[in-house]
Enzyme design. Structure first.
Site, PDB file in Angstrom:
ATOM      1  N   CYS A   1       0.810  -1.228   0.000  1.00 55.82           N
ATOM      2  CA  CYS A   1       0.000   0.000   0.000  1.00 55.82           C
ATOM      3  C   CYS A   1       0.837   1.269   0.000  1.00 55.82           C
ATOM      4  O   CYS A   1       0.384   2.314  -0.449  1.00 55.82           O
ATOM      5  CB  CYS A   1      -0.956  -0.002   1.186  1.00 55.82           C
ATOM      6  SG  CYS A   1      -2.200  -1.289   1.032  1.00 55.82           S
TER       7      CYS A   1
ATOM      8  N   HIS B   1      -3.633   7.303   1.011  1.00 58.85           N
ATOM      9  CA  HIS B   1      -3.842   5.962   0.446  1.00 58.85           C
ATOM     10  C   HIS B   1      -5.262   5.548   0.827  1.00 58.85           C
ATOM     11  O   HIS B   1      -5.675   5.696   1.990  1.00 58.85           O
ATOM     12  CB  HIS B   1      -2.813   5.000   1.023  1.00 58.85           C
ATOM     13  CG  HIS B   1      -3.206   3.566   0.843  1.00 58.85           C
ATOM     14  ND1 HIS B   1      -3.453   3.035  -0.396  1.00 58.85           N
ATOM     15  CD2 HIS B   1      -3.429   2.572   1.741  1.00 58.85           C
ATOM     16  CE1 HIS B   1      -3.806   1.770  -0.244  1.00 58.85           C
ATOM     17  NE2 HIS B   1      -3.801   1.463   1.040  1.00 58.85           N
TER      18      HIS B   1
ATOM     19  N   ASN C   1      -9.885  -0.446  -2.476  1.00 58.18           N
ATOM     20  CA  ASN C   1      -8.451  -0.236  -2.233  1.00 58.18           C
ATOM     21  C   ASN C   1      -7.672  -0.834  -3.404  1.00 58.18           C
ATOM     22  O   ASN C   1      -7.649  -2.047  -3.577  1.00 58.18           O
ATOM     23  CB  ASN C   1      -8.082  -0.916  -0.907  1.00 58.18           C
ATOM     24  CG  ASN C   1      -6.618  -0.775  -0.545  1.00 58.18           C
ATOM     25  OD1 ASN C   1      -5.802  -0.381  -1.374  1.00 58.18           O
ATOM     26  ND2 ASN C   1      -6.271  -1.102   0.686  1.00 58.18           N
TER      27      ASN C   1
HETATM   28  N1  COA Z   1     -19.075  -9.047   5.424  1.00 59.61           N
HETATM   29  C1  COA Z   1     -19.746  -9.324   6.536  1.00 59.61           C
HETATM   30  N2  COA Z   1     -19.160  -9.609   7.709  1.00 59.61           N
HETATM   31  C2  COA Z   1     -17.818  -9.606   7.742  1.00 59.61           C
HETATM   32  C3  COA Z   1     -17.056  -9.322   6.608  1.00 59.61           C
HETATM   33  C4  COA Z   1     -17.728  -9.032   5.410  1.00 59.61           C
HETATM   34  N3  COA Z   1     -17.083  -8.737   4.275  1.00 59.61           N
HETATM   35  N4  COA Z   1     -15.754  -9.369   6.935  1.00 59.61           N
HETATM   36  C5  COA Z   1     -15.692  -9.688   8.226  1.00 59.61           C
HETATM   37  N5  COA Z   1     -16.944  -9.839   8.724  1.00 59.61           N
HETATM   38  C6  COA Z   1     -17.348 -10.175  10.095  1.00 59.61           C
HETATM   39  C7  COA Z   1     -16.280 -10.905  10.847  1.00 59.61           C
HETATM   40  O1  COA Z   1     -16.327 -12.293  10.552  1.00 59.61           O
HETATM   41  C8  COA Z   1     -16.643 -10.611  12.274  1.00 59.61           C
HETATM   42  O2  COA Z   1     -17.700 -11.454  12.644  1.00 59.61           O
HETATM   43  P1  COA Z   1     -17.791 -12.040  14.141  1.00 59.61           P
HETATM   44  O3  COA Z   1     -17.869 -10.816  15.019  1.00 59.61           O
HETATM   45  O4  COA Z   1     -19.031 -12.846  14.089  1.00 59.61           O
HETATM   46  O5  COA Z   1     -16.528 -12.807  14.329  1.00 59.61           O
HETATM   47  C9  COA Z   1     -17.194  -9.193  12.216  1.00 59.61           C
HETATM   48  O6  COA Z   1     -17.524  -8.964  10.830  1.00 59.61           O
HETATM   49  C10 COA Z   1     -16.237  -8.131  12.685  1.00 59.61           C
HETATM   50  O7  COA Z   1     -14.971  -8.370  12.077  1.00 59.61           O
HETATM   51  P2  COA Z   1     -13.749  -7.419  12.309  1.00 59.61           P
HETATM   52  O8  COA Z   1     -12.639  -7.845  11.412  1.00 59.61           O
HETATM   53  O9  COA Z   1     -13.468  -7.285  13.768  1.00 59.61           O
HETATM   54  O10 COA Z   1     -14.401  -6.053  11.780  1.00 59.61           O
HETATM   55  P3  COA Z   1     -13.867  -4.595  11.814  1.00 59.61           P
HETATM   56  O11 COA Z   1     -14.875  -3.723  12.425  1.00 59.61           O
HETATM   57  O12 COA Z   1     -12.462  -4.508  12.306  1.00 59.61           O
HETATM   58  O13 COA Z   1     -13.833  -4.228  10.259  1.00 59.61           O
HETATM   59  C11 COA Z   1     -12.250  -4.093   8.468  1.00 59.61           C
HETATM   60  C12 COA Z   1     -13.064  -5.003   9.389  1.00 59.61           C
HETATM   61  C13 COA Z   1     -11.417  -4.979   7.561  1.00 59.61           C
HETATM   62  C14 COA Z   1     -13.197  -3.258   7.637  1.00 59.61           C
HETATM   63  C15 COA Z   1     -11.370  -3.163   9.331  1.00 59.61           C
HETATM   64  O14 COA Z   1     -10.727  -3.899  10.309  1.00 59.61           O
HETATM   65  C16 COA Z   1     -10.368  -2.425   8.526  1.00 59.61           C
HETATM   66  O15 COA Z   1     -10.682  -1.648   7.637  1.00 59.61           O
HETATM   67  N6  COA Z   1      -9.077  -2.618   8.815  1.00 59.61           N
HETATM   68  C17 COA Z   1      -8.044  -1.998   8.030  1.00 59.61           C
HETATM   69  C18 COA Z   1      -7.892  -2.795   6.795  1.00 59.61           C
HETATM   70  C19 COA Z   1      -7.053  -2.147   5.761  1.00 59.61           C
HETATM   71  O16 COA Z   1      -6.980  -0.957   5.661  1.00 59.61           O
HETATM   72  N7  COA Z   1      -6.430  -2.977   4.952  1.00 59.61           N
HETATM   73  C20 COA Z   1      -5.756  -2.556   3.801  1.00 59.61           C
HETATM   74  C21 COA Z   1      -4.318  -2.378   4.009  1.00 59.61           C
HETATM   75  S1  COA Z   1      -3.873  -0.718   4.109  1.00 59.61           S
END
Ligand code: COA
Length: 355
Positions: A116, A282, A312
């Site tokens: 990224c 980003h 992204n």
């Molecule tokens: N659709 C529905 N549910 C989903 C899902 C999707 N696409 N992806 C994950 N979940 C579920 C998980 O299984 C979890 O369920 P559970 O509570 O029953 O176990 C729940 O949603 C919460 O998951 P979690 O990963 O804790 O969610 P979050 O609030 O942290 O959001 C992201 C997830 C990925 C959106 C967030 O963590 C994020 O944006 N992180 C940064 C990622 C990033 O920027 N990556 C790129 C590199 S720069």
């Protein structure tokens, strides 16, 4: 002494639009979850068999070269940033050279693997070559074809919904205009959490870093000394040839490192957040960008977000967003533009450019 300016910028987004509703049809996810957590409504996917990371990069590069007012033969160095290359090797740098038809052997090509923050890293590398007078036209490309390597089953939903395909490119040239161009770049990395946002197979690790993973994994290695380490049937059968991410950890680190590395750049140049005219982050997550915006005290019109439309696109997000901001007239002569990125590695960086 020269400074480095962006003389031309281009972008390419493949035609195919994939909405959150489209993803709902193949995995257990929903539009509300995706929009609420990430801001993403849709993303683009390249055309199988026709488009690749290289071809998309080439289309963006052609636009950047034309806008810079140079001939492609005048490019004297190429830097290609991607985490989704056409081949494991050789890299996309030489492939894009061939795609652009500049195979005289004059220009060198360098591939960088900084995920990224690849574009910011590439910008900093290019800056060193240009400001020292070594090169006059450096072509920097950030491009990704994520769609060909994502897990479209529910198992991969936390990663798959975030990513899209696309490319951006810039031509960097020396300038002697006082105060203009790249003012400063800052690069950082810390490999402690390398496996927390990673695509580890195929690879030569042979399980060596197992202790770094959340739980020990069976990668299907046999007792034979060689032959099945890089890739094997077990990896295919068990979905081990896909990226994985600890989303909450990435989020936590990103909201800390973005402001830190931006403040570092401002302090180095004697500026403050109030001096920023346009912040192009980003595009990792709209919530991350909004957090950083608030922290810097910037108004909505001072931050360029387009993750809603493209997801992204990793190394491509910044040049795509910057090209869009310029096309919309949102960046004017003399503006202070701030770029910043954070991602896998972890790696992060920032750049300040006086337009
Ligand atoms: N659709 C529905 N549910 C989903 C899902 C999707 N696409 N992806 C994950 N979940 C579920 C998980 O299984 C979890 O369920 P559970 O509570 O029953 O176990 C729940 O949603 C919460 O998951 P979690 O990963 O804790 O969610 P979050 O609030 O942290 O959001 C992201 C997830 C990925 C959106 C967030 O963590 C994020 O944006 N992180 C940064 C990622 C990033 O920027 N990556 C790129 C590199 S720069």
């Amino acid at each position: 002494m020269f400074s480095t300016k962006i003389a031309g910028i281009g972008s390419y987004l493949p035609e195919k639009v994939v909405t959150n509703q489209d993803l709902e049809k193949v995995m257990d996810t929903n539009d509300e979850w995706i929009q609420e957590r990430t801001g993403i409504r849709e993303r683009r996917y390249g055309k199988k068999h026709e488009e690749t990371t290289t071809t998309m990069g080439a289309r963006a590069a052609e636009m950047a070269i034309e806008r810079a007012g140079i001939k492609k033969e005048e490019v004297d160095f190429i830097i290609f940033a991607t985490l989704s290359p056409d081949y494991y090797f050789p890299g996309c740098g030489v492939l894009v050279q061939r795609e652009l038809g500049i195979t005289t052997g004059e220009a060198g090509a360098l591939d960088i693997r900084n995920q990224c923050s690849g574009f910011v890293y590439g910008l900093s590398i290019a800056d060193q070559f240009v400001k020292t007078g070594m090169y006059k036209n450096v072509l920097l490309i950030g491009a990704e074809m994520h769609s060909m390597g994502l897990d479209f089953s529910t198992r991969g939903r936390n990663v798959t919904v975030l990513f899209g395909d696309g490319a951006g490119a810039v031509v960097l040239q020396p300038t002697t205009e006082p105060g203009k161009g790249i003012l400063t770049t800052h690069l950082h990395s810390d490999g402690t959490f390398a496996e927390k946002l990673a695509f580890i197979n195929p690879g030569s690790h042979g399980g060596y870093h197992m202790g770094r993973m959340d739980e020990p994994m069976d990668f299907g290695y046999s007792d034979a000394e060689y032959g099945d380490i890089f890739v094997n049937q077990h990896m295919l059968d068990n979905g081990q040839l896909f990226p994985n991410m600890d989303g909450p950890l990435v989020f936590k680190m990103a909201v800390q490192k973005f402001p830190e590395v931006i403040m570092e750049a401002l302090q180095k140049t004697g500026l403050t957040p109030a001096d920023i005219d346009m912040f192009v982050p980003h595009q990792a997550n709209l919530r991350i960008s909004s957090f950083v915006q608030k922290k810097l005290g910037l108004a909505d019109h001072q931050v360029w977000n387009n993750i809603q439309k493209y997801g992204n696109t990793t190394a491509a997000t910044i040049p795509i967003a910057l090209a869009e901001a310029l096309e919309a007239g949102a960046v004017k002569d003399g503006d202070l533009v701030c770029l910043a990125a954070f991602g896998s590695g972890f790696t992060w960086g920032s750049a300040l450019i006086r337009w």
